[in-house]
Structure formats: structure tokens, C-alpha cells
Design an enzyme around this catalytic site. Structure first.
Site, PDB file in Angstrom:
ATOM      1  N   SER A   1     109.394  -8.838  89.364  1.00 40.92           N
ATOM      2  CA  SER A   1     108.079  -8.600  89.024  1.00 40.92           C
ATOM      3  C   SER A   1     107.662  -7.607  90.246  1.00 40.92           C
ATOM      4  O   SER A   1     107.708  -8.104  91.288  1.00 40.92           O
ATOM      5  CB  SER A   1     107.148  -9.710  89.052  1.00 40.92           C
TER       6      SER A   1
ATOM      7  N   GLU B   1     102.862 -21.516  76.218  1.00 39.95           N
ATOM      8  CA  GLU B   1     101.846 -21.876  77.223  1.00 39.95           C
ATOM      9  C   GLU B   1     101.611 -23.368  77.151  1.00 39.95           C
ATOM     10  O   GLU B   1     101.346 -24.196  78.361  1.00 39.95           O
ATOM     11  CB  GLU B   1     100.696 -21.166  77.002  1.00 39.95           C
TER      12      GLU B   1
ATOM     13  N   GLU C   1      83.097 -18.535  73.468  1.00 41.61           N
ATOM     14  CA  GLU C   1      83.960 -19.031  74.601  1.00 41.61           C
ATOM     15  C   GLU C   1      84.033 -20.572  74.446  1.00 41.61           C
ATOM     16  O   GLU C   1      83.315 -21.459  74.213  1.00 41.61           O
ATOM     17  CB  GLU C   1      83.187 -18.647  75.906  1.00 41.61           C
TER      18      GLU C   1
ATOM     19  N   ASP D   1      93.709 -15.746  73.274  1.00 41.14           N
ATOM     20  CA  ASP D   1      94.295 -14.704  74.424  1.00 41.14           C
ATOM     21  C   ASP D   1      95.725 -14.279  73.953  1.00 41.14           C
ATOM     22  O   ASP D   1      95.877 -13.019  73.907  1.00 41.14           O
ATOM     23  CB  ASP D   1      94.712 -15.444  75.823  1.00 41.14           C
TER      24      ASP D   1
ATOM     25  N   SER E   1      93.561 -12.852  81.226  1.00 44.70           N
ATOM     26  CA  SER E   1      94.815 -13.190  80.181  1.00 44.70           C
ATOM     27  C   SER E   1      96.229 -12.437  80.744  1.00 44.70           C
ATOM     28  O   SER E   1      96.956 -12.060  80.075  1.00 44.70           O
ATOM     29  CB  SER E   1      94.741 -12.934  78.739  1.00 44.70           C
TER      30      SER E   1
ATOM     31  N   THR F   1      85.560 -22.109  72.168  1.00 49.06           N
ATOM     32  CA  THR F   1      85.501 -22.552  70.847  1.00 49.06           C
ATOM     33  C   THR F   1      86.855 -22.460  70.246  1.00 49.06           C
ATOM     34  O   THR F   1      86.982 -22.874  69.097  1.00 49.06           O
ATOM     35  CB  THR F   1      84.495 -21.438  69.819  1.00 49.06           C
ATOM     36  N   ASP F   2      87.760 -21.808  70.582  1.00 46.27           N
ATOM     37  CA  ASP F   2      89.119 -21.710  70.163  1.00 46.27           C
ATOM     38  C   ASP F   2      90.019 -22.867  69.853  1.00 46.27           C
ATOM     39  O   ASP F   2      91.035 -23.005  69.219  1.00 46.27           O
ATOM     40  CB  ASP F   2      89.936 -20.325  70.448  1.00 46.27           C
TER      41      ASP F   2
ATOM     42  N   SER G   1      98.678 -13.958  81.955  1.00 40.73           N
ATOM     43  CA  SER G   1      99.674 -14.960  81.454  1.00 40.73           C
ATOM     44  C   SER G   1      99.943 -14.632  79.999  1.00 40.73           C
ATOM     45  O   SER G   1     101.045 -14.583  79.529  1.00 40.73           O
ATOM     46  CB  SER G   1      99.506 -16.315  81.898  1.00 40.73           C
TER      47      SER G   1
ATOM     48  N   GLY H   1      95.071 -14.140  87.587  1.00 41.40           N
ATOM     49  CA  GLY H   1      93.923 -15.276  87.703  1.00 41.40           C
ATOM     50  C   GLY H   1      92.505 -14.854  87.671  1.00 41.40           C
ATOM     51  O   GLY H   1      91.601 -15.510  88.015  1.00 41.40           O
TER      52      GLY H   1
HETATM   53  C1  GLA Z   1      91.342 -19.633  78.229  1.00 39.87           C
HETATM   54  C2  GLA Z   1      92.179 -20.134  77.195  1.00 39.87           C
HETATM   55  C3  GLA Z   1      91.522 -19.764  75.646  1.00 39.87           C
HETATM   56  C4  GLA Z   1      90.288 -19.905  75.366  1.00 39.87           C
HETATM   57  C5  GLA Z   1      89.408 -19.621  76.632  1.00 39.87           C
HETATM   58  C6  GLA Z   1      87.927 -20.051  76.724  1.00 39.87           C
HETATM   59  O1  GLA Z   1      91.437 -18.241  78.321  1.00 39.87           O
HETATM   60  O2  GLA Z   1      93.729 -19.471  77.120  1.00 39.87           O
HETATM   61  O3  GLA Z   1      92.559 -20.212  74.878  1.00 39.87           O
HETATM   62  O4  GLA Z   1      90.151 -21.366  75.462  1.00 39.87           O
HETATM   63  O5  GLA Z   1      90.064 -20.128  77.786  1.00 39.87           O
HETATM   64  O6  GLA Z   1      87.237 -19.427  75.534  1.00 39.87           O
END
Ligand code: GLA
Length: 388
Positions: free
Chosen positions: A67, A162, A33, A174, A128, A35-36, A130, A124
């Protein structure tokens, strides 16, 4: 369900014409988490929950969106020749951002579309919604206009939208998970090179349980972008001492050796998390491959501790959920998942404990926090695509 959506489509946009149906999943990250955007590894999987799109071609250059989830906003219209983010465009800034990112790459959208959206991921919640909407839009545009883009390109386009249209400086995880997911597998992704492998998640004796704290997070307004800046500064400081491109290049030992060049204690904690969490993700995948689920769970717990105290992206309600889960016999591991500041936890729970988990943690959470949590016992699904 799709039939019902098609009926709503005709009621909203009028009868006639050929329509097509698409789906893009949400994701849950098992470990790795924050780390991306630090050149590290992530280990997410696509869910069977996600976002559906019902689509029909138009002859003019208008895009019309509706929607089912955000009925109050009604139909939102925009011209293909006027793609800018606006407040009134509300949620449609996500698909519009993807249109913008395709146009930026020189792709020509030759006509407009009517698009009805329905999602079964709670908004929210950190699962993910979005990103799935962005990837869904990418798949719709690729299929409609025959664009020559891969699913990885679609993920990158979604991330561009995004970052640069919607103002959240997120990483690639995501969108990648939504585009590239595979049933019953998690994706072990090196976010520095985008090389990845699928790892089967065989849990005959356990389930993946997601718990929604129902504390909404908004990454745009949260400290997400601050964390990213803190890590970038820490990286620059470390680069004065050691030859690295990203925090993901460091082992724990190397970090300990050089960490004193990071001047600020908070930044040192942030960088520590990024380095250690990357190594935890690597070890967790090895543990899973060796069928050592207990070790996998321990690494999940350690991940939460680091996100709570070093990265500081948890919140009280989430910590209540994680503490309750980790203390329960039959829970193999539990941690916050996603961007943080609210949202969901992910737990690996032995089959015979799942009912107790939902009942007892549900009750204790309500007592301690004052509102209910939601529980989803989830399956790992495929990535985005057209439905027959
Ligand atoms: C959100 C971001 C991801 C990632 C996570 C944390 O979901 O969209 O890119 O950074 O937080 O791991």
C-alpha cells in the site's frame, strides 16, 4: 496519477508482465443511517474518491500486497493456501478476507497476484475506505479469474469478509454503494430485499460538502456492534406484540403504539431511531424527486438529532461541526454520515455559501476543538470497475 502508481508498482515488485488497473469508490450516505442492519432503507452515493489497485499475475500461489498509503508496513506476503486473519497482515486482512469469502463459495484461485493499492479516501473517516478495498479486491478477482459473480454478489462477498474475517458486523450499505454506484445518482436501497433504484441528485444551486472532523473511528472497537445487538433485542421484544420481521417494517405510528413492550429505555431509543430514520429516508427520497431540497435538508437535520440523542453515535467534535453548519444561512442540511463516533459530516450547501462554509467553519472548529477539519466538495461517481 495512475502512471505514477504503475512506476511505483515496478519499483516495488520488479519490471515486466502485463498489469491491470482497477478502481472502487468510497461512499457518502445522504440519509438512512444505521438502518441497513435493521431492514430499512439507505440513500448513499459513490464518490469519485476511492481505492486504486494495480495488479499483475504470478505463476506461484503467493499474494503480495503493497500500500502506497501505509508504506511503513511494506510488502506483505501470504499464500493462497493459508488465508487466515493475522495481526501482522495489518491492512491486508481486508483483501485477504475477500479471497477467503470467494474460496468459501467454492471459487478456485489458480495462481497468485502482486497487488499495489493506493487510496485517496482518508482512512477511518467514515467514507468507507475498507469497503472500497473489499469491493476492489472482488472486482480484481472476478476479472482475473473470470468468476461468474454480479456486482451485487461482490458487495455481499465484501460484507461477508468484513463480518466474518475482520470482525465488524456491518450492514450492506457501504459495499453496495461502492459496487453499484452511478455517476450523479444516489442509490435508494431497501436493505431487506436488496431492491434498489437510482435517484438523480440534481443540485444546480448547491454542492455536497463533506467535513472530516479528523476524529478517527474504528468500527471494530466502537459501540457499533453494541448498537446492533441492542436493536436485535428490541426487535425480539416488539415481535411479542406485532407481526414484523425487521424494525424497518414499522411505521412511526405502529412503533409508538407498541414501544412499551421494549423494557429498557435505552433500547427503546435505539429502536425509535431505526424506525424513524427509515421513514425519514423514504420521505427524503420523495422530497428529492419532487425537487423539494429544503425538505430534504430538514430531514437531514432531524436525522442528525436522532443519531445524536437517541442512537448516540455522534461525538462532541462532530456536533460542533453540525451545529455550526446548521446555524449558517445557505446551508440546506447537515448531519453526521457513516458509522459514527467521529469521522465526517455531510452537508448540502448553496453554491455561493461554499467558500464561507469552508472558511468560517474551519476557523471556528479549530478554535473550539484545537485541531483542523478537512473539507471536500465532492462529486458523485460510478461504482467499481476496471480502468482502461
Ligand atoms: C457503517 C457500516 C454500514 C452502516 C453504517 C451506518 O458504515 O459499515 O453498514 O451500518 O455504518 O449507517
Amino acid at each position: 496519477m495512475v502512471e505514477k502508481l504503475i512506476k511505483t508498482f515496478y519499483e516495488t515488485f520488479g519490471d515486466g508482465g502485463d498489469i491491470r488497473t482497477y478502481f472502487a469508490p468510497g461512499r457518502v450516505n445522504l440519509i438512512g443511517e444505521h438502518t441497513d442492519y435493521n431492514g430499512g432503507h439507505v440513500f448513499p452515493c459513490a464518490l469519485t474518491l476511492g481505492t486504486y489497485g494495480i495488479v499483475r499475475d504470478r505463476e506461484d500461489r503467493t499474494l503480495r500486497f503493497y500500500s502506497v498509503n501505509i508504506d511503513s508496513v511494506g510488502v506483505v506476503e501470504t499464500s493462497l493456501d493459508d488465508i487466515v486473519p493475522t495481526k501482522e497482515a495489518a491492512w491486508t486482512n481486508y483483501p485477504k478476507g475477500v479471497v477467503w469469502a470467494f474460496k468459501k463459495r467454492g471459487f478456485k484461485l489458480t495462481h497468485g497476484l502482486d497487488i499495489l493499492i493506493y487510496g485517496d479516501i482518508p482512512n477511518g473517516s467514515g467514507l468507507s475506505s475498507s469497503a472500497s478495498l473489499e469491493v476492489l479486491t472482488g472486482v480484481i478477482l472476478k476479472d482475473t479469474f473470470g468468476f461468474d459473480v454480479s456486482m451485487v454478489d461482490i458487495a455481499l462477498i465484501g460484507q461477508d469478509a468484513e463480518n466474518n474475517f475482520n470482525g465488524c458486523n456491518c450492514g450492506i450499505m457501504d459495499q453496495f454503494a461502492s459496487a453499484m454506484g452511478k455517476k450523479d445518482n444516489a442509490i435508494f436501497l431497501d436493505t431487506n430485499t436488496l431492491q434498489f433504484t437510482y435517484a438523480p441528485v440534481k443540485l444546480p444551486d448547491a454542492k455536497i460538502v463533506i467535513t472530516n472532523s479528523k476524529v478517527k473511528h474504528s468500527l471494530v472497537n466502537s459501540a457499533y456492534n453494541d448498537r446492533r445487538n441492542e436493536c436485535e433485542t428490541a426487535l425480539k421484544e416488539l415481535q411479542t406484540a406485532v407481526d414484523i420481521q425487521t424494525l424497518g417494517d414499522l411505521t412511526e405510528e405502529q412503533f409508538e403504539e407498541h414501544k412499551s413492550v421494549i423494557e429498557d429505555e435505552i433500547r427503546r431509543k435505539r429502536a425509535k431511531h431505526a424506525v424513524y430514520e427509515n421513514q425519514r429516508a423514504i420521505h427524503a427520497v420523495e422530497a428529492l424527486k419532487a425537487n423539494d431540497i429544503a425538505l430534504f435538508g430538514k430531514l437531514m437535520n432531524a436525522s442528525h438529532e436522532s443519531l445524536r440523542y437517541d442512537y448516540e453515535v455522534s461525538c462532541e467534535e462532530i456536533d460542533v461541526l453540525v451545529d455550526l453548519a446548521q446555524a449558517m444561512p445557505g446551508v440546506i442540511g447537515s448531519r453526521i454520515t457513516g458509522g459514527g463516533f467521529g469521522g465526517c459530516t455531510v452537508s448540502i450547501v448553496e453554491n455561493e455559501t461554499v467558500d464561507t462554509f469552508v472558511k468560517e467553519i474551519g476557523k471556528a472548529y479549530l478554535e473550539k476543538v484545537g485541531h483542523e477539519a478537512e473539507f471536500y466538495v465532492v462529486d458523485i461517481g460510478d461504482g467499481a470497475g476496471k480502468l482502461d
